[in-house]
Design a protein around this motif. Structure first.
Motif, PDB file in Angstrom:
ATOM      1  N   ILE A 121      20.356   9.065   0.257  1.00  0.00           N
ATOM      2  CA  ILE A 121      19.129   9.768   0.674  1.00  0.00           C
ATOM      3  C   ILE A 121      18.341  10.180  -0.558  1.00  0.00           C
ATOM      4  CG2 ILE A 121      18.224  11.846   1.801  1.00  0.00           C
ATOM      5  CD1 ILE A 121      20.698  11.630   3.719  1.00  0.00           C
ATOM      6  N   TRP A 122      19.035  10.741  -1.553  1.00  0.00           N
ATOM      7  CA  TRP A 122      18.367  11.157  -2.792  1.00  0.00           C
ATOM      8  C   TRP A 122      17.611   9.995  -3.437  1.00  0.00           C
ATOM      9  CZ3 TRP A 122      17.357  15.148  -6.131  1.00  0.00           C
ATOM     10  CH2 TRP A 122      17.787  16.413  -5.716  1.00  0.00           C
ATOM     11  N   HIS A 123      18.224   8.807  -3.460  1.00  0.00           N
ATOM     12  CA  HIS A 123      17.540   7.650  -4.046  1.00  0.00           C
ATOM     13  C   HIS A 123      16.171   7.436  -3.387  1.00  0.00           C
ATOM     14  CE1 HIS A 123      21.343   6.278  -5.919  1.00  0.00           C
ATOM     15  NE2 HIS A 123      20.519   5.681  -6.763  1.00  0.00           N
ATOM     16  N   PHE A 124      16.155   7.485  -2.072  1.00  0.00           N
ATOM     17  CA  PHE A 124      14.897   7.239  -1.360  1.00  0.00           C
ATOM     18  C   PHE A 124      13.922   8.406  -1.496  1.00  0.00           C
ATOM     19  CE2 PHE A 124      17.794   4.289   0.938  1.00  0.00           C
ATOM     20  CZ  PHE A 124      17.171   3.110   0.544  1.00  0.00           C
ATOM     21  N   VAL A 125      14.427   9.626  -1.534  1.00  0.00           N
ATOM     22  CA  VAL A 125      13.553  10.796  -1.726  1.00  0.00           C
ATOM     23  C   VAL A 125      12.911  10.742  -3.112  1.00  0.00           C
ATOM     24  CG1 VAL A 125      13.530  13.316  -1.994  1.00  0.00           C
ATOM     25  CG2 VAL A 125      14.710  12.268  -0.047  1.00  0.00           C
ATOM     26  N   VAL A 126      13.698  10.402  -4.115  1.00  0.00           N
ATOM     27  CA  VAL A 126      13.145  10.304  -5.471  1.00  0.00           C
ATOM     28  C   VAL A 126      12.131   9.171  -5.541  1.00  0.00           C
ATOM     29  CG1 VAL A 126      13.688   9.874  -7.899  1.00  0.00           C
ATOM     30  CG2 VAL A 126      15.127  11.413  -6.554  1.00  0.00           C
ATOM     31  N   GLN A 127      12.435   8.045  -4.896  1.00  0.00           N
ATOM     32  CA  GLN A 127      11.474   6.937  -4.902  1.00  0.00           C
ATOM     33  C   GLN A 127      10.174   7.346  -4.209  1.00  0.00           C
ATOM     34  OE1 GLN A 127      11.850   4.051  -6.610  1.00  0.00           O
ATOM     35  NE2 GLN A 127       9.710   3.687  -6.116  1.00  0.00           N
ATOM     36  N   ALA A 128      10.280   8.074  -3.104  1.00  0.00           N
ATOM     37  CA  ALA A 128       9.067   8.565  -2.428  1.00  0.00           C
ATOM     38  C   ALA A 128       8.305   9.515  -3.339  1.00  0.00           C
ATOM     39  CB  ALA A 128       9.438   9.251  -1.111  1.00  0.00           C
ATOM     40  N   SER A 129       9.023  10.337  -4.081  1.00  0.00           N
ATOM     41  CA  SER A 129       8.375  11.243  -5.030  1.00  0.00           C
ATOM     42  C   SER A 129       7.618  10.451  -6.090  1.00  0.00           C
ATOM     43  CB  SER A 129       9.417  12.141  -5.711  1.00  0.00           C
ATOM     44  OG  SER A 129      10.101  12.924  -4.763  1.00  0.00           O
ATOM     45  N   LEU A 130       8.240   9.385  -6.591  1.00  0.00           N
ATOM     46  CA  LEU A 130       7.562   8.532  -7.574  1.00  0.00           C
ATOM     47  C   LEU A 130       6.330   7.876  -6.965  1.00  0.00           C
ATOM     48  CD1 LEU A 130      10.704   6.862  -9.194  1.00  0.00           C
ATOM     49  CD2 LEU A 130       9.120   8.452 -10.320  1.00  0.00           C
ATOM     50  N   GLU A 131       6.458   7.419  -5.721  1.00  0.00           N
ATOM     51  CA  GLU A 131       5.315   6.787  -5.049  1.00  0.00           C
ATOM     52  C   GLU A 131       4.152   7.770  -4.895  1.00  0.00           C
ATOM     53  OE1 GLU A 131       5.008   3.674  -4.420  1.00  0.00           O
ATOM     54  OE2 GLU A 131       7.079   2.959  -4.475  1.00  0.00           O
ATOM     55  N   LEU A 132       4.477   9.032  -4.659  1.00  0.00           N
ATOM     56  CA  LEU A 132       3.442  10.066  -4.489  1.00  0.00           C
ATOM     57  C   LEU A 132       3.019  10.699  -5.807  1.00  0.00           C
ATOM     58  CD1 LEU A 132       4.821  11.771  -1.266  1.00  0.00           C
ATOM     59  CD2 LEU A 132       2.750  10.373  -1.477  1.00  0.00           C
ATOM     60  N   LYS A 133       3.539  10.113  -6.895  1.00  0.00           N
ATOM     61  CA  LYS A 133       3.201  10.560  -8.246  1.00  0.00           C
ATOM     62  C   LYS A 133       3.572  12.025  -8.497  1.00  0.00           C
ATOM     63  CE  LYS A 133      -0.456   7.102  -8.643  1.00  0.00           C
ATOM     64  NZ  LYS A 133      -0.061   6.379  -7.475  1.00  0.00           N
ATOM     65  N   ASP A 176       0.835  -1.207   0.000  1.00  0.00           N
ATOM     66  CA  ASP A 176       0.000   0.000   0.000  1.00  0.00           C
ATOM     67  C   ASP A 176       0.871   1.258   0.000  1.00  0.00           C
ATOM     68  OD1 ASP A 176       0.665  -0.790   2.779  1.00  0.00           O
ATOM     69  OD2 ASP A 176      -0.431   1.025   3.294  1.00  0.00           O
ATOM     70  N   SER A 177       0.313   2.325  -0.523  1.00  0.00           N
ATOM     71  CA  SER A 177       1.048   3.587  -0.664  1.00  0.00           C
ATOM     72  C   SER A 177       1.553   4.109   0.676  1.00  0.00           C
ATOM     73  CB  SER A 177       0.145   4.631  -1.337  1.00  0.00           C
ATOM     74  OG  SER A 177       0.827   5.839  -1.497  1.00  0.00           O
ATOM     75  N   GLU A 178       0.701   4.097   1.695  1.00  0.00           N
ATOM     76  CA  GLU A 178       1.117   4.599   3.010  1.00  0.00           C
ATOM     77  C   GLU A 178       2.279   3.775   3.561  1.00  0.00           C
ATOM     78  OE1 GLU A 178      -0.561   5.460   7.517  1.00  0.00           O
ATOM     79  OE2 GLU A 178      -1.918   4.582   6.039  1.00  0.00           O
ATOM     80  N   GLY A 179       2.194   2.465   3.423  1.00  0.00           N
ATOM     81  CA  GLY A 179       3.260   1.595   3.903  1.00  0.00           C
ATOM     82  C   GLY A 179       4.570   1.845   3.177  1.00  0.00           C
ATOM     83  N   ARG A 180       4.491   2.077   1.856  1.00  0.00           N
ATOM     84  CA  ARG A 180       5.705   2.359   1.086  1.00  0.00           C
ATOM     85  C   ARG A 180       6.325   3.685   1.517  1.00  0.00           C
ATOM     86  NH1 ARG A 180       2.399   0.088  -3.061  1.00  0.00           N
ATOM     87  NH2 ARG A 180       1.868   2.178  -3.820  1.00  0.00           N
ATOM     88  N   ILE A 181       5.495   4.712   1.707  1.00  0.00           N
ATOM     89  CA  ILE A 181       6.013   6.008   2.149  1.00  0.00           C
ATOM     90  C   ILE A 181       6.646   5.877   3.534  1.00  0.00           C
ATOM     91  CG2 ILE A 181       5.384   8.381   2.781  1.00  0.00           C
ATOM     92  CD1 ILE A 181       5.511   7.798  -0.267  1.00  0.00           C
ATOM     93  N   SER A 182       6.004   5.122   4.421  1.00  0.00           N
ATOM     94  CA  SER A 182       6.553   4.905   5.755  1.00  0.00           C
ATOM     95  C   SER A 182       7.905   4.195   5.674  1.00  0.00           C
ATOM     96  CB  SER A 182       5.573   4.087   6.596  1.00  0.00           C
ATOM     97  OG  SER A 182       6.095   3.858   7.878  1.00  0.00           O
ATOM     98  N   ALA A 183       7.999   3.166   4.843  1.00  0.00           N
ATOM     99  CA  ALA A 183       9.265   2.436   4.690  1.00  0.00           C
ATOM    100  C   ALA A 183      10.351   3.353   4.117  1.00  0.00           C
ATOM    101  CB  ALA A 183       9.061   1.225   3.774  1.00  0.00           C
ATOM    102  N   LEU A 184       9.993   4.178   3.159  1.00  0.00           N
ATOM    103  CA  LEU A 184      10.960   5.101   2.565  1.00  0.00           C
ATOM    104  C   LEU A 184      11.406   6.156   3.568  1.00  0.00           C
ATOM    105  CD1 LEU A 184       9.306   5.333  -0.930  1.00  0.00           C
ATOM    106  CD2 LEU A 184      11.583   4.400  -0.461  1.00  0.00           C
ATOM    107  N   CYS A 185      10.482   6.623   4.412  1.00  0.00           N
ATOM    108  CA  CYS A 185      10.856   7.572   5.475  1.00  0.00           C
ATOM    109  C   CYS A 185      11.878   6.940   6.417  1.00  0.00           C
ATOM    110  CB  CYS A 185       9.631   8.018   6.267  1.00  0.00           C
ATOM    111  SG  CYS A 185       8.578   9.164   5.383  1.00  0.00           S
ATOM    112  N   THR A 186      11.649   5.687   6.766  1.00  0.00           N
ATOM    113  CA  THR A 186      12.590   4.974   7.640  1.00  0.00           C
ATOM    114  C   THR A 186      13.954   4.877   6.976  1.00  0.00           C
ATOM    115  OG1 THR A 186      10.787   3.732   8.650  1.00  0.00           O
ATOM    116  CG2 THR A 186      13.005   2.798   8.860  1.00  0.00           C
ATOM    117  N   ALA A 187      13.969   4.538   5.697  1.00  0.00           N
ATOM    118  CA  ALA A 187      15.233   4.442   4.969  1.00  0.00           C
ATOM    119  C   ALA A 187      15.939   5.798   4.913  1.00  0.00           C
ATOM    120  CB  ALA A 187      14.982   3.909   3.560  1.00  0.00           C
ATOM    121  N   ILE A 188      15.187   6.857   4.661  1.00  0.00           N
ATOM    122  CA  ILE A 188      15.759   8.210   4.601  1.00  0.00           C
ATOM    123  C   ILE A 188      16.377   8.575   5.951  1.00  0.00           C
ATOM    124  CG2 ILE A 188      15.176  10.673   4.412  1.00  0.00           C
ATOM    125  CD1 ILE A 188      13.051   9.738   2.263  1.00  0.00           C
ATOM    126  N   MET A 189      15.661   8.291   7.033  1.00  0.00           N
ATOM    127  CA  MET A 189      16.183   8.616   8.366  1.00  0.00           C
ATOM    128  C   MET A 189      17.474   7.854   8.659  1.00  0.00           C
ATOM    129  SD  MET A 189      12.810   9.142  10.769  1.00  0.00           S
ATOM    130  CE  MET A 189      12.081   7.561  10.429  1.00  0.00           C
TER     131      MET A 189
END
Length: 118
Positions: free
Chosen positions: A81-93, A35-48
């Motif tokens: 960090i950029w990799h995960f930020v860009v992936q989060a951006s893609l997830e959020l369209k 799910d989108s929320e779960g992916r964003i949460s996982a990406l936030c954890t990776a970014i941190m």
């Protein structure tokens, strides 16, 4: 910033997005949240966690003997960090155009805050 500079920067961001999309298509994602929320949460954890790795390249521990700052290592962690930020951006369209628009909007808010003693 001139229009040609802005276009060139947007093209670079589009290249980064294409590279990240290609990388994510190569990854084994069976453990990646569905799910989108779960992916964003996982990406936030990776970014941190990557931010902590970046911080570890600095001499933030005032009680320790400082070591020489390794800028190459810091850059590598920042790109992680950029990799995960860009992936989060893609997830959020978010597209590069969306990011530029939102960045400009938030930048103006921050500038206004600074002018008003924030």
């Amino acid at each position: 910033m001139s229009l040609s500079q802005e276009t060139s920067e947007k093209d670079r961001l589009e290249t980064i997005f294409k590279l990240q999309k290609g990388l994510s298509e190569m990854m084994k994602l069976d453990r990646y949240p569905k799910d989108s929320e779960g992916r964003i949460s996982a990406l936030c954890t990776a970014i941190m966690h990557e931010a902590v790795e970046l911080q570890r390249t600095t001499n933030w521990k005032w009680w320790k003997t400082p070591i020489e700052f390794n800028e190459d290592e810091a850059r590598e962690e920042l790109i992680d960090i950029w990799h995960f930020v860009v992936q989060a951006s893609l997830e959020l369209k978010l597209t590069p155009d969306d990011i530029l628009k939102e960045y400009k909007k938030k930048n103006e808010i921050n500038r206004e805050r600074q002018r008003n003693g924030y």
